[in-house]
Scaffold this motif. Structure first.
Motif, PDB file in Angstrom:
ATOM      1  N   GLU A   1       2.737   2.785   8.138  1.00  0.00           N
ATOM      2  CA  GLU A   1       4.029   2.843   7.444  1.00  0.00           C
ATOM      3  C   GLU A   1       5.151   2.463   8.402  1.00  0.00           C
ATOM      4  N   VAL A   2       5.035   2.895   9.635  1.00  0.00           N
ATOM      5  CA  VAL A   2       6.025   2.536  10.652  1.00  0.00           C
ATOM      6  C   VAL A   2       5.961   1.035  10.933  1.00  0.00           C
ATOM      7  N   GLU A   3       4.753   0.491  10.967  1.00  0.00           N
ATOM      8  CA  GLU A   3       4.587  -0.943  11.203  1.00  0.00           C
ATOM      9  C   GLU A   3       5.255  -1.765  10.103  1.00  0.00           C
ATOM     10  N   ARG A   4       5.191  -1.270   8.871  1.00  0.00           N
ATOM     11  CA  ARG A   4       5.875  -1.974   7.771  1.00  0.00           C
ATOM     12  C   ARG A   4       7.387  -1.946   7.976  1.00  0.00           C
ATOM     13  N   ASN A   5       7.902  -0.809   8.418  1.00  0.00           N
ATOM     14  CA  ASN A   5       9.338  -0.717   8.670  1.00  0.00           C
ATOM     15  C   ASN A   5       9.784  -1.677   9.770  1.00  0.00           C
ATOM     16  N   ALA A   6       8.907  -1.929  10.725  1.00  0.00           N
ATOM     17  CA  ALA A   6       9.242  -2.856  11.819  1.00  0.00           C
ATOM     18  C   ALA A   6       9.380  -4.287  11.314  1.00  0.00           C
ATOM     19  N   GLU A   7       8.809  -4.578  10.152  1.00  0.00           N
ATOM     20  CA  GLU A   7       8.779  -5.951   9.630  1.00  0.00           C
ATOM     21  C   GLU A   7       9.632  -6.122   8.378  1.00  0.00           C
ATOM     22  N   LEU A   8      10.614  -5.266   8.192  1.00  0.00           N
ATOM     23  CA  LEU A   8      11.410  -5.293   6.959  1.00  0.00           C
ATOM     24  C   LEU A   8      12.082  -6.637   6.696  1.00  0.00           C
ATOM     25  N   TRP A   9      12.534  -7.293   7.753  1.00  0.00           N
ATOM     26  CA  TRP A   9      13.244  -8.562   7.561  1.00  0.00           C
ATOM     27  C   TRP A   9      12.297  -9.743   7.372  1.00  0.00           C
ATOM     28  N   ASP A  10      11.034  -9.577   7.715  1.00  0.00           N
ATOM     29  CA  ASP A  10      10.113 -10.721   7.733  1.00  0.00           C
ATOM     30  C   ASP A  10       8.970 -10.640   6.732  1.00  0.00           C
ATOM     31  N   SER A  11       8.671  -9.454   6.229  1.00  0.00           N
ATOM     32  CA  SER A  11       7.511  -9.306   5.348  1.00  0.00           C
ATOM     33  C   SER A  11       7.804  -9.851   3.951  1.00  0.00           C
ATOM     34  N   PRO A  12       6.762 -10.196   3.194  1.00  0.00           N
ATOM     35  CA  PRO A  12       6.971 -10.723   1.843  1.00  0.00           C
ATOM     36  C   PRO A  12       7.537  -9.664   0.914  1.00  0.00           C
ATOM     37  N   THR A  13       8.171 -10.114  -0.133  1.00  0.00           N
ATOM     38  CA  THR A  13       8.790  -9.216  -1.105  1.00  0.00           C
ATOM     39  C   THR A  13       8.075  -9.288  -2.448  1.00  0.00           C
ATOM     40  N   ALA A  14       8.381  -8.310  -3.287  1.00  0.00           N
ATOM     41  CA  ALA A  14       7.867  -8.255  -4.659  1.00  0.00           C
ATOM     42  C   ALA A  14       8.940  -7.628  -5.534  1.00  0.00           C
ATOM     43  N   PRO A  15       8.934  -7.901  -6.831  1.00  0.00           N
ATOM     44  CA  PRO A  15       9.906  -7.273  -7.726  1.00  0.00           C
ATOM     45  C   PRO A  15       9.797  -5.753  -7.645  1.00  0.00           C
ATOM     46  N   ALA A  16      10.930  -5.079  -7.700  1.00  0.00           N
ATOM     47  CA  ALA A  16      10.957  -3.629  -7.490  1.00  0.00           C
ATOM     48  C   ALA A  16      10.001  -2.891  -8.420  1.00  0.00           C
ATOM     49  N   LEU A  17       9.927  -3.292  -9.691  1.00  0.00           N
ATOM     50  CA  LEU A  17       9.069  -2.578 -10.633  1.00  0.00           C
ATOM     51  C   LEU A  17       7.585  -2.818 -10.375  1.00  0.00           C
ATOM     52  N   GLU A  18       7.275  -3.759  -9.485  1.00  0.00           N
ATOM     53  CA  GLU A  18       5.887  -3.956  -9.070  1.00  0.00           C
ATOM     54  C   GLU A  18       5.652  -3.427  -7.658  1.00  0.00           C
ATOM     55  N   ARG A  19       6.722  -3.200  -6.920  1.00  0.00           N
ATOM     56  CA  ARG A  19       6.588  -2.667  -5.565  1.00  0.00           C
ATOM     57  C   ARG A  19       6.256  -1.179  -5.590  1.00  0.00           C
ATOM     58  N   TYR A  20       6.938  -0.427  -6.462  1.00  0.00           N
ATOM     59  CA  TYR A  20       6.717   1.022  -6.508  1.00  0.00           C
ATOM     60  C   TYR A  20       5.445   1.329  -7.299  1.00  0.00           C
ATOM     61  N   THR A  21       4.693   2.315  -6.828  1.00  0.00           N
ATOM     62  CA  THR A  21       3.427   2.675  -7.450  1.00  0.00           C
ATOM     63  C   THR A  21       3.412   4.182  -7.699  1.00  0.00           C
ATOM     64  N   GLY A  22       2.268   4.713  -8.063  1.00  0.00           N
ATOM     65  CA  GLY A  22       2.176   6.153  -8.274  1.00  0.00           C
ATOM     66  C   GLY A  22       2.212   6.544  -9.725  1.00  0.00           C
ATOM     67  N   VAL A  23       2.273   7.847  -9.974  1.00  0.00           N
ATOM     68  CA  VAL A  23       2.080   8.404 -11.313  1.00  0.00           C
ATOM     69  C   VAL A  23       3.103   7.888 -12.321  1.00  0.00           C
ATOM     70  N   LEU A  24       4.376   7.939 -11.978  1.00  0.00           N
ATOM     71  CA  LEU A  24       5.400   7.496 -12.928  1.00  0.00           C
ATOM     72  C   LEU A  24       5.224   6.017 -13.254  1.00  0.00           C
ATOM     73  N   TYR A  25       4.984   5.214 -12.227  1.00  0.00           N
ATOM     74  CA  TYR A  25       4.883   3.774 -12.446  1.00  0.00           C
ATOM     75  C   TYR A  25       3.574   3.379 -13.118  1.00  0.00           C
ATOM     76  N   ASP A  26       2.538   4.190 -12.949  1.00  0.00           N
ATOM     77  CA  ASP A  26       1.308   3.974 -13.719  1.00  0.00           C
ATOM     78  C   ASP A  26       1.576   4.187 -15.198  1.00  0.00           C
ATOM     79  N   ALA A  27       2.366   5.205 -15.529  1.00  0.00           N
ATOM     80  CA  ALA A  27       2.683   5.486 -16.935  1.00  0.00           C
ATOM     81  C   ALA A  27       3.630   4.437 -17.505  1.00  0.00           C
ATOM     82  N   LEU A  28       4.560   3.968 -16.707  1.00  0.00           N
ATOM     83  CA  LEU A  28       5.466   2.897 -17.147  1.00  0.00           C
ATOM     84  C   LEU A  28       4.689   1.607 -17.365  1.00  0.00           C
ATOM     85  N   ASP A  29       3.780   1.280 -16.448  1.00  0.00           N
ATOM     86  CA  ASP A  29       2.815   0.175 -16.585  1.00  0.00           C
ATOM     87  C   ASP A  29       3.485  -1.124 -17.044  1.00  0.00           C
ATOM     88  N   VAL A  30       4.387  -1.641 -16.227  1.00  0.00           N
ATOM     89  CA  VAL A  30       5.147  -2.825 -16.636  1.00  0.00           C
ATOM     90  C   VAL A  30       4.271  -4.053 -16.824  1.00  0.00           C
TER      91      VAL A  30
END
Length: 246
Positions: free
Chosen positions: A63-92
């Motif tokens: 998780e720290v390694e991801r934070n180190a690459e915030l400016w360079d790592s690939p992106t995804a739409p916010a509603l596809e980036r977040y996961t977990g119980v709420l987003y499983d139920a939303l299931d966009v």
């Protein structure tokens, strides 16, 4: 506007170009976003300090390694980036094209790092919780409240607030419809739902994404929820309660 909490877990990777703050919605939040991203990515150079500040264990160093690459790592739409119980139920991903467009327009995620992001905002994977305190910044509540509250106060549509407590503390929303989830046993006794709270809020968010009509009042939200098979009751002037049979 349906105001969602983020998730601790994030989908990794993405097909989008690296983070472009100028392309995100709510550009008035850009200065605060930039300061926090710079602080979080700099903190990542010190792994032990990052683990402590973020409340992580040594097994979560990625998780720290991801934070180190915030400016360079690939992106995804916010509603596809977040996961977990709420987003499983939303299931966009299972929504029709029209429903997904409504979800992208109506859903806004309250993020500890970005403040507010709409469904199509392209963001990288990161780790920062609403209750974290970065060195030199104090609490995120003290950072975000002055920036977020004016933005949310200017919302020109009904706001349905599904945030959890720690994210609700980042900014108050005037006249928002607050939602809580209660379980009810056979004797009619009710108590606050903890484990499945997010799932039922996700179902409500999905119902609000799917309806063609904009919900302009608490009564409209109540109708949409009940039409979707949820048992939802009014609580006072600005509250709704999702009731779940135990």
């Amino acid at each position: 506007m349906v105001l969602l909490p983020p998730s601790e877990t994030k989908a990794v990777g993405g097909a989008g170009a690296p983070l472009d703050l100028d392309a995100l919605s709510h550009p008035e939040l850009t200065p605060t976003r930039r300061k926090l991203i710079e602080a979080l990515s700099t903190l990542a150079d010190d792994v032990p300090a990052s683990l402590t500040a973020l409340g992580l264990s040594e097994r979560q160093v990625e998780e720290v390694e991801r934070n180190a690459e915030l400016w360079d790592s690939p992106t995804a739409p916010a509603l596809e980036r977040y996961t977990g119980v709420l987003y499983d139920a939303l299931d966009v991903r299972s929504l029709s094209a029209a429903e997904r467009a409504r979800a992208d327009a109506r859903m806004v995620v309250a993020s500890a790092l970005f403040g507010l992001v709409r469904g199509t905002d392209a963001i990288p994977a990161y780790r920062l919780s609403g209750g974290s305190a970065l060195p030199g910044f104090g609490t995120l509540r003290s950072v975000w409240r002055p920036a977020l509250e004016p933005v949310l106060a200017d919302a020109d549509s009904l706001v349905v607030d599904l945030r959890s407590g720690v994210y609700a503390a980042l900014a108050k929303v005037p006249n928002a419809v607050a939602v809580r989830v209660l379980s009810e046993d056979a004797a009619g006794k009710r108590k606050v739902v903890s484990h499945h709270n997010k799932s039922h809020k996700g179902k409500l968010a999905r119902a609000l994404a799917r309806t063609p009509q904009e919900a302009g009042s608490l009564e409209d939200v109540l109708d949409v929820a009940n039409d979707a098979g949820l048992q939802v009751e009014r609580e006072g002037a600005r509250g709704l309660c999702v009731v779940v049979r135990a």
